[in-house]
Design an enzyme around this catalytic site. Structure first.
Site, PDB file in Angstrom:
ATOM      1  N   ASN A 166       0.830  -1.408  -0.019  1.00 23.46           N
ATOM      2  CA  ASN A 166      -0.034  -0.049  -0.052  1.00 23.46           C
ATOM      3  C   ASN A 166       1.020   1.346   0.057  1.00 23.46           C
ATOM      4  O   ASN A 166       0.267   2.351  -0.315  1.00 23.46           O
ATOM      5  CB  ASN A 166      -0.988  -0.136   1.077  1.00 23.46           C
ATOM      6  CG  ASN A 166      -0.408  -0.083   2.517  1.00 23.46           C
ATOM      7  OD1 ASN A 166       0.494  -0.627   2.775  1.00 23.46           O
ATOM      8  ND2 ASN A 166      -1.051   0.580   3.513  1.00 23.46           N
ATOM      9  N   GLU A 262       5.086  -3.931  11.911  1.00 22.18           N
ATOM     10  CA  GLU A 262       4.195  -3.064  11.767  1.00 22.18           C
ATOM     11  C   GLU A 262       2.752  -3.796  10.962  1.00 22.18           C
ATOM     12  O   GLU A 262       2.943  -3.834   9.990  1.00 22.18           O
ATOM     13  CB  GLU A 262       4.702  -1.986  10.956  1.00 22.18           C
ATOM     14  CG  GLU A 262       5.952  -1.281  11.569  1.00 22.18           C
ATOM     15  CD  GLU A 262       5.804  -0.495  12.634  1.00 22.18           C
ATOM     16  OE1 GLU A 262       4.321   0.187  12.819  1.00 22.18           O
ATOM     17  OE2 GLU A 262       6.476   0.125  13.484  1.00 22.18           O
ATOM     18  N   CYS A 296      -2.879   1.459   6.909  1.00 17.54           N
ATOM     19  CA  CYS A 296      -2.895   0.932   8.183  1.00 17.54           C
ATOM     20  C   CYS A 296      -3.786   1.793   9.224  1.00 17.54           C
ATOM     21  O   CYS A 296      -4.261   1.194  10.078  1.00 17.54           O
ATOM     22  CB  CYS A 296      -1.604   0.139   8.629  1.00 17.54           C
ATOM     23  SG  CYS A 296      -0.458   1.581   8.444  1.00 17.54           S
TER      24      CYS A 296
HETATM   25  P1  NAD Z   1       0.797  -9.257   3.619  1.00 14.79           P
HETATM   26  O1  NAD Z   1       1.005  -9.481   4.896  1.00 14.79           O
HETATM   27  O2  NAD Z   1      -0.227  -9.807   2.796  1.00 14.79           O
HETATM   28  O3  NAD Z   1       2.114  -8.918   2.929  1.00 14.79           O
HETATM   29  C1  NAD Z   1       3.177  -8.209   3.160  1.00 14.79           C
HETATM   30  C2  NAD Z   1       4.634  -8.681   2.863  1.00 14.79           C
HETATM   31  O4  NAD Z   1       4.660  -9.962   3.417  1.00 14.79           O
HETATM   32  C3  NAD Z   1       4.705  -9.046   1.468  1.00 14.79           C
HETATM   33  O5  NAD Z   1       5.732  -8.465   0.840  1.00 14.79           O
HETATM   34  C4  NAD Z   1       4.227 -10.523   1.329  1.00 14.79           C
HETATM   35  O6  NAD Z   1       4.904 -11.143   0.146  1.00 14.79           O
HETATM   36  C5  NAD Z   1       4.992 -10.962   2.465  1.00 14.79           C
HETATM   37  N1  NAD Z   1       4.445 -12.317   3.117  1.00 14.79           N
HETATM   38  C6  NAD Z   1       3.584 -13.026   3.073  1.00 14.79           C
HETATM   39  N2  NAD Z   1       3.527 -13.986   3.594  1.00 14.79           N
HETATM   40  C7  NAD Z   1       4.862 -14.185   4.165  1.00 14.79           C
HETATM   41  C8  NAD Z   1       5.340 -14.974   5.014  1.00 14.79           C
HETATM   42  N3  NAD Z   1       4.949 -16.338   5.404  1.00 14.79           N
HETATM   43  N4  NAD Z   1       6.738 -14.794   5.390  1.00 14.79           N
HETATM   44  C9  NAD Z   1       7.252 -13.857   5.027  1.00 14.79           C
HETATM   45  N5  NAD Z   1       6.789 -12.908   4.292  1.00 14.79           N
HETATM   46  C10 NAD Z   1       5.280 -13.013   3.787  1.00 14.79           C
HETATM   47  O7  NAD Z   1       0.170  -7.413   3.684  1.00 14.79           O
HETATM   48  P2  NAD Z   1      -0.282  -6.606   2.366  1.00 14.79           P
HETATM   49  O8  NAD Z   1      -1.776  -7.117   1.892  1.00 14.79           O
HETATM   50  O9  NAD Z   1       0.699  -6.472   1.123  1.00 14.79           O
HETATM   51  O10 NAD Z   1      -0.557  -5.359   3.014  1.00 14.79           O
HETATM   52  C11 NAD Z   1      -1.747  -5.080   3.799  1.00 14.79           C
HETATM   53  C12 NAD Z   1      -1.464  -5.152   5.371  1.00 14.79           C
HETATM   54  O11 NAD Z   1      -0.347  -4.428   5.838  1.00 14.79           O
HETATM   55  C13 NAD Z   1      -2.524  -4.679   6.148  1.00 14.79           C
HETATM   56  O12 NAD Z   1      -2.928  -5.499   7.226  1.00 14.79           O
HETATM   57  C14 NAD Z   1      -2.019  -3.279   6.566  1.00 14.79           C
HETATM   58  O13 NAD Z   1      -2.874  -2.880   8.035  1.00 14.79           O
HETATM   59  C15 NAD Z   1      -0.721  -3.651   6.896  1.00 14.79           C
HETATM   60  N6  NAD Z   1       0.099  -2.467   6.789  1.00 14.79           N
HETATM   61  C16 NAD Z   1       0.731  -2.090   8.187  1.00 14.79           C
HETATM   62  C17 NAD Z   1       1.441  -0.782   8.142  1.00 14.79           C
HETATM   63  C18 NAD Z   1       1.995  -0.235   9.500  1.00 14.79           C
HETATM   64  O14 NAD Z   1       2.779   0.509   9.410  1.00 14.79           O
HETATM   65  N7  NAD Z   1       1.593  -0.747  10.779  1.00 14.79           N
HETATM   66  C19 NAD Z   1       1.566  -0.053   6.940  1.00 14.79           C
HETATM   67  C20 NAD Z   1       1.108  -0.704   5.892  1.00 14.79           C
HETATM   68  C21 NAD Z   1       0.305  -1.737   5.624  1.00 14.79           C
END
Ligand code: NAD
Length: 507
Positions: A166, A262, A296
């Site tokens: 995002n 995060e 988020c």
């Molecule tokens: P996601 O968890 O699906 O993916 C995030 C990353 O993790 C991607 O690069 C993905 O390929 C990787 N990933 C997936 N499975 C994994 C595993 N088993 N081991 C290691 N890496 C893995 O998240 P998304 O859909 O890309 O993003 C949305 C989410 O991110 C929402 O829940 C949002 O709240 C959160 N977010 C949090 C913040 C914050 O700063 N707190 C900021 C932005 C987004």
């Protein structure tokens, strides 16, 4: 002719983004995957993926790079980061178009992200020069006499940075920039939907003078490539931003390795009886629907004092209904599509379920073309998914509170705790709410979506572990080492005396 093609020297990007843009390919010899725009499915690029064998080479190279980069002087690290910040500014429009095309983020939001990416690197350039530790008063405790003590900060080594879709530039910046400021090497795995912006950023870092191998980008599925980065002993830290289930998995897989997480939130905003309603409405609309609610810290639950509930809703509903839904590359679009069809269907399902359970659709829902519109729900209950879980879509749920006490209690009724907002003109209420809200950050007369890139940022409860915000991330990404220096008598080699006067020290 296809607008994209594999290019000998890199990845040719669709003309939708920029004419003749070729981006250096990731360290991957695997199959090409076709990257498509979330808005209309247009082909944007073909990206070679990283195979397990490629990853072995990447990790070995990262260790070598880390061993060298840790000795790079602070002024040079700072200069590289400052140079990167300048290059991001010079290429801001191109980066914004990349973000808009691959992430589906409306161009006006993508431009803000590009500007913030430059700012994050500029802060890292500053912080790279401020890593000095503390002096420790050793003789403040018996046994510490004749000792000087101080702390130094050392790089952890190789940081595995795993980022979500995002904010394809600025959330990558929040990992890469402080990691480099602290003298680490980085292996970056961006979200599979948004690798191009990260690859372009890696090029800009190289252009700014980052030594080869110090940042390597790998592309592939999280469950294989990401998971290997978490467990492999050649990485020393995992810096993860993403969804709560993946975060929990990483925390359990990482063992003794340093991890920062995060994760998500269902952010609450309190609108108290004495709030400036025009300001509150304007900010709630901005914070609820920027990037189509896929932030988020998007406003999700709005808790409104009963005395101003009707007046607030009279202003809110027309403001949301007026938002323009469209192509993210159109300058006038406020809200575009979600990252993929699956996410759109999920959010539509949650709205439908809430309405079935008694919620009222004040505006939005699904239009005649089947598109998800910016949505406001009233008559919601706390246990509905749209309240209790992270929506991550263009949906606000409005709850009514008897008074500030109940508003705080509703806000805290969550498994997550990233940021919250409070609109009130009463200083004492603001102070009270700031102390009572169970979150990592409280924004007064502002929505929880507010962030500047040098402030500490992170959550409590299920929203994560550790803090970002350049100075604070730099602390997480460096090890604190204590140095205790025992003073010896330079003439006798024993307990120090006033050697010149040949007298004992002190009374
Ligand atoms: P996601 O968890 O699906 O993916 C995030 C990353 O993790 C991607 O690069 C993905 O390929 C990787 N990933 C997936 N499975 C994994 C595993 N088993 N081991 C290691 N890496 C893995 O998240 P998304 O859909 O890309 O993003 C949305 C989410 O991110 C929402 O829940 C949002 O709240 C959160 N977010 C949090 C913040 C914050 O700063 N707190 C900021 C932005 C987004």
């Amino acid at each position: 002719m296809s607008t994209t093609a594999r290019h000998a020297a890199g990845i040719r990007v669709s003309e939708l983004v920029a004419p003749d843009l070729v981006v250096t390919a990731p360290s991957g010899t695997g199959e090409e995957t076709i990257l498509r725009a979330p808005w209309d499915g247009a082909e944007l690029a073909r990206i070679p993926t990283t195979t397990p064998d490629d990853l072995e080479r990447v990790l070995d190279r990262a260790r070598t790079a880390a061993a060298g980069f840790r000795w790079t002087p602070a002024w040079r690290r700072s200069a590289i980061l400052e140079g990167t910040s300048r290059l991001i500014e010079e290429n801001a429009e191109q980066l914004a178009r990349l973000i808009a095309a691959e992430g589906g983020k409306p161009l006006k939001d993508a431009r803000v992200e590009a500007r913030r990416g430059a700012s994050t690197f500029r802060w890292a350039a500053e912080e790279a020069k401020r890593t000095a530790g503390d002096l420790v008063e050793m003789d403040a405790d018996p046994g510490g006499e004749h000792r000087f003590g101080w702390t130094i900060r050392e790089p952890r080594g190789v940081v595995a940075a795993i980022s979500p879709f995002n904010f394809p530039l600025n959330l990558v910046a929040h990992k890469v920039a402080p990691a480099l400021a602290g003298g680490n090497a980085v292996v970056l795995k961006p979200a599979s939907n948004t690798p191009l912006t990260a690859l372009r950023l890696a090029e800009l870092l190289a252009e700014a003078g980052l030594p080869d191998g110090t940042l390597q980008v790998v592309v592939g599925p999280g469950r294989t490539i990401g998971a290997k980065l978490v467990t492999d002993e050649r990485t020393d830290m995992v810096s993860f931003t993403g969804s709560p289930p993946v975060g929990r998995q990483i925390a359990s897989d990482a063992g003794m390795k340093m991890v920062t997480l995060e994760l998500g939130n269902n952010s609450a905003t309190i609108v108290d009886e004495d709030a400036n309603l025009d300001l509150a409405v304007q900010r709630v609309v901005a914070g609820g629907f920027a990037n189509s609610g896929q932030i988020c810290i998007s406003v999700q639950r709005v808790v409104v004092h009963q005395a101003v509930y009707d007046a607030f809703m009279e202003r809110l509903v027309p403001a949301v209904a007026a938002l323009k839904v469209g192509d993210p590359l159109d300058e006038t679009t406020d809200v575009a599509s979600l990252i993929n069809e699956g996410e759109t269907e999920r959010v539509k399902g949650w709205i439908e379920e809430a309405v079935d359970q008694g919620a009222t659709l004040a505006t939005g829902g699904v239009d005649a073309d089947g598109r998800l519109r910016p949505t406001v729900l009233t008559d919601v209950t706390r246990d509905m998914k749209v309240c209790a879980r992270e929506v991550f879509g263009p949906v606000l749920s409005i709850l009514r509170a008897r008074d500030l006490c109940e508003a705080i209690e509703i806000s805290n009724d969550s498994e997550m705790g990233l940021q919250a907002g409070v609109f009130t003109n009463d200083l004492n209420k603001a102070m009270y709410a700031a102390r009572r809200l169970e979150v990592g950050g409280v924004m007064i007369n502002e929505v929880p979506t507010f962030r500047v890139d040098h402030m500490p940022y992170g959550g409590i409860k299920g929203s994560g572990i550790g803090r970002e915000g350049v100075k604070y991330a730099l602390r997480e990404m460096t090890e604190l080492k204590m140095v205790a220096f025992r003073e010896m008598d330079w003439q006798t080699g024993g307990t120090p005396t006033d050697a010149c006067l040949r007298e004992p020290l002190g009374p």
